[in-house]
Enzyme design. Structure first.
Site, mmCIF file in Angstrom:
data_model
loop_
_atom_site.group_PDB
_atom_site.id
_atom_site.type_symbol
_atom_site.label_atom_id
_atom_site.label_comp_id
_atom_site.label_asym_id
_atom_site.label_seq_id
_atom_site.Cartn_x
_atom_site.Cartn_y
_atom_site.Cartn_z
ATOM 1 N N ASP A 277 0.974 -1.261 0.018
ATOM 2 C CA ASP A 277 -0.081 0.136 -0.128
ATOM 3 C C ASP A 277 0.958 1.085 0.158
ATOM 4 O O ASP A 277 1.881 1.409 0.720
ATOM 5 C CB ASP A 277 -0.948 0.078 1.326
ATOM 6 C CG ASP A 277 -1.810 1.204 1.415
ATOM 7 O OD1 ASP A 277 -2.623 1.196 0.580
ATOM 8 O OD2 ASP A 277 -1.655 1.943 2.315
ATOM 9 N N GLU A 319 0.915 -0.635 -5.194
ATOM 10 C CA GLU A 319 -0.179 0.135 -5.487
ATOM 11 C C GLU A 319 0.457 1.719 -5.386
ATOM 12 O O GLU A 319 0.730 2.355 -4.244
ATOM 13 C CB GLU A 319 -0.935 0.150 -3.886
ATOM 14 C CG GLU A 319 -2.151 0.756 -4.277
ATOM 15 C CD GLU A 319 -2.369 2.199 -3.609
ATOM 16 O OE1 GLU A 319 -3.291 2.912 -3.943
ATOM 17 O OE2 GLU A 319 -1.665 2.345 -2.482
HETATM 18 C C1 GLC Z 1 -4.116 3.410 -0.457
HETATM 19 C C2 GLC Z 1 -5.280 2.766 -0.226
HETATM 20 C C3 GLC Z 1 -6.088 4.312 0.278
HETATM 21 C C4 GLC Z 1 -5.753 4.515 1.615
HETATM 22 C C5 GLC Z 1 -4.255 5.023 1.351
HETATM 23 C C6 GLC Z 1 -3.504 5.133 2.750
HETATM 24 O O1 GLC Z 1 -3.859 4.305 -1.264
HETATM 25 O O2 GLC Z 1 -5.848 2.308 -1.322
HETATM 26 O O3 GLC Z 1 -7.823 3.565 0.446
HETATM 27 O O4 GLC Z 1 -6.477 5.601 1.876
HETATM 28 O O5 GLC Z 1 -3.468 3.951 0.745
HETATM 29 O O6 GLC Z 1 -3.284 4.128 3.490
#
Ligand code: GLC
Length: 642
Positions: A277, A319
């Protein structure tokens, strides 16, 4: 004999002592790269002892891995690149919104199988604060299951069923930050200097003010600024996301060592793919935007290489919702090529598809996709239309200009089109993090509501409903045929509309992403087989697309995607080529009117060698009149030699 061959040989006799010698082999092979990256981040003169600790940690982490998973690791290495297979089709879901809890999810395995899903991304299920928690992305633990989902045993039972049913599992590793209730944060608050050093904490605003000069804001509406004052410790702490999410300080190698242990405990739950993430934010440097820094890549690679030794069957998804040219870098470059993440979100394709729907044109999509640098052959994309987050308009300004649009006005048009600021637009999206001063903003809403189904149903407009269904199938048809893993967002397979209930919840109402995090509508699902309604049409169409995908290896990612330009700005065409099988030609119309393309170039590609090509989706042969292939509004064709 290479490593994979040795693994294959020994996997056939996967006794425990073999597994140990395979671990030794992996350690010996990867240690020099691990050392190199470690000292790149943490200079040898200062951090020799920390490196020694890492070296002695690795065997302990390996010993903590359950035997069954060690055996699976060996098989995974031998079977190679399983994540590039045409067989893999994913779904992302919130366990509590899908069917109650982990036990409830297990009950619904037959539904997933009926649709053809065999890869699941479960949104965070570990402990989190009881109030605001960013949907679980503020973590109180990296591996302890929050009791609202069930127990560790429930998860074990679920993953066991998944393994029996051939379903792979992805969970998040929220690597950039913890919640403000995480044990380290609690100790930091109580004045413990060691744990204050696990975060970026400051006595006063001098350094934060310097950083702020170049740091953008992720949630400017709800969490402006990148630092939060914490009264208990009388210090400022870096909080790039929400004020309750404290950024981890990876300049401190202790943080890396502890987070590696956390990662291992997470993957030992039976995780096949780890969603890394917000990994673009991992390293901070004054005077920069502190995203995509070289050190962030080194850190990801360090995690990757350590896992390669202790849990090699587990792979990483990046991500990184950043510029297209930056995303590919998370596959690794230079000596780290192929040694960062195996899979990355194709956020560029996703955002470009939404642009094509609003403009009914494909030129920006072509221009952008052809500029994306090549990815390593062993890596792949995760292709999607919607997820739990917003849609950002991260297009390249230069390319928007080349298409003939003014970048600022174009973004304004997209926000207007999707967020109910143009009367004729069918879309019912919401604005997210809108800044009236700059006009910047993002879009939230479910795929079906953004594509007109909600408005169509509200206004009882059968034409609008029909168009919305076609658009939903069109977009899913593209991501299912594109190279990589298609990931359906739970609910989209039945055209689920926006869920406005978040407006009544104080912990959610400021975050409009909750509008696209609906509960699974099992009542509608019960009626799918008898119904002819839009939900049923969408479900059956997606089921068919998935089954066709799984029936031919041409859909596997063998570096075999070729974009073609058909000479019509409303059309997108790409081919999945194959040496052995017949190829597949995908032709899509983004316009509300029928469109034609010349058939000669399709002939040149060889699709008429056995007569008129067949559209795999309808099962019909296509008919060509006066040398033109005609596409109906929002039609998608998957053509193959008949
Ligand atoms: C990523 C997740 C999102 C979250 C962010 C902070 O982008 O997809 O939902 O708010 O991380 O953890």
């Amino acid at each position: 004999m290479n490593q994979a061959a040795i693994h294959q040989l020994l996997a056939s006799r996967a006794k425990e002592e073999n597994l140990d010698s395979l671990f030794e082999l992996r350690l010996a092979t990867n240690l020099s790269l691990i050392q190199h990256i470690f000292f790149e981040l943490y200079p040898e003169e200062q951090y020799k002892a920390s490196f020694k600790r890492l070296v002695s940690l690795l065997p302990k982490l390996f010993a903590s891995r359950p035997l069954e998973l060690k055996q699976q690791d060996v098989q995974r290495i031998a079977s190679r690149n399983w994540y590039q297979s045409e067989q893999l089709v994913g779904m992302q879901l919130y366990v509590e919104h899908f069917n109650r809890d982990l036990k409830g999810l297990k009950e619904k395995i037959p539904y997933l199988k009926e649709l053809g899903i065999n890869f699941l991304h479960l949104m965070p299920i570990t402990k989190r604060p009881s109030g605001e928690n960013d949907g679980g992305y503020a973590v109180n633990s990296y591996y302890q299951i929050d009791k609202k989902y069930g127990s560790k045993k429930d998860l074990q039972e679920l993953t066991e069923s998944f393994r029996n049913e051939g379903i792979t599992l992805m969970l998040d590793f929220v690597v950039n930050h913890t919640s403000d209730e995480y044990p380290w944060a609690q100790k930091a608050k109580s004045g413990d200097k060691k744990y204050q050093g696990y975060y970026y904490t400051y006595e006063d605003r001098t350094i934060p003010n310097e950083f702020e000069k170049s740091l953008p804001e992720v949630f400017p509406e709800t969490s402006p600024g990148n630092y939060t004052y914490i009264e208990e410790m009388d210090k400022w702490v870096m909080t790039v996301f929400n004020h309750y999410q404290w950024d981890l300080n990876y300049t401190n190698p202790e943080v890396f060592l502890e987070m590696l242990t956390n990662l291992m405990k997470l993957v030992n739950l039976g995780v096949d793919m780890v969603r890394f993430d917000a990994l673009a934010f991992l390293w901070k440097k004054m005077g920069t935007i502190s995203q995509n820094l070289p050190e962030a890549h080194q850190l990801v690679s360090l995690f990757r290489m350590c896992l390669q030794v202790v849990a090699p069957g587990t792979i990483f998804l990046a991500e990184a919702i950043v510029a297209p040219t930056e995303i590919v870098k998370y596959f690794g470059e230079g000596i780290r090529k192929g040694n960062e993440c195996e899979v990355a979100y194709n956020a560029s394709l996703m955002a470009l598809l939404w642009n094509s729907i609003a403009t009914k044109k494909t030129l920006l999509l072509y221009k952008s996709l052809t500029r994306v640098p090549e990815k390593p052959k062993t890596c792949t994309w995760l292709n999607y239309i919607r997820c739990h987050d917003d849609i950002g308009l991260g297009y390249d300004d230069g390319l928007i200009g080349e298409v003939g649009w003014n970048p600022q006005q174009h973004r304004k048009f997209l926000l207007d089109y999707y967020c109910q600021r143009i009367e004729w637009s069918p879309s019912k999206g919401l604005l997210f993090m809108y800044n009236p001063n700059t006009g910047d903003g993002r879009i939230t809403g479910s795929a079906a509501s953004l594509l007109g189904l909600e408005k169509g149903l509200e206004e009882n407009d059968s034409m609008l409903i029909e168009e919305a269904v076609k658009k939903i199938i069109l977009l899913h048809g593209i991501v299912t045929a594109f190279s990589g893993i298609p990931m359906i967002y739970a609910g989209d397979e039945i055209g689920t509309l926006n869920d406005y209930s978040f407006l009544e919840n104080p912990a959610k109402k400021e975050d409009s992403r909750w509008v696209n995090r609906p509960h699974q509508d099992w009542e509608t699902i019960e009626t799918l087989s008898e119904s002819e309604g839009p939900q049923s049409q969408i479900f059956k169409a997606l089921q068919k697309l998935i089954s066709i995908r799984k029936s031919s290896p041409v859909f596997s990612d063998a570096d075999n995607l070729v974009l073609h330009h058909a000479g019509n700005d409303h059309i997108l065409t790409f081919e999945r080529t194959s040496q052995k099988e017949d190829g597949l030609l995908v032709v899509c119309n983004f316009d509300e009117s029928p469109q034609v393309v010349e058939a000669t170039w399709i002939m040149k590609l060889g699709y008429f060698s056995k007569g008129e090509p067949k559209n795999l989706i309808s099962g019909d042969k296509i008919s060509i009149q006066s040398g033109l292939l005609e596409l109906q509004p929002y039609q998608i064709l998957w053509l193959t030699k008949a």
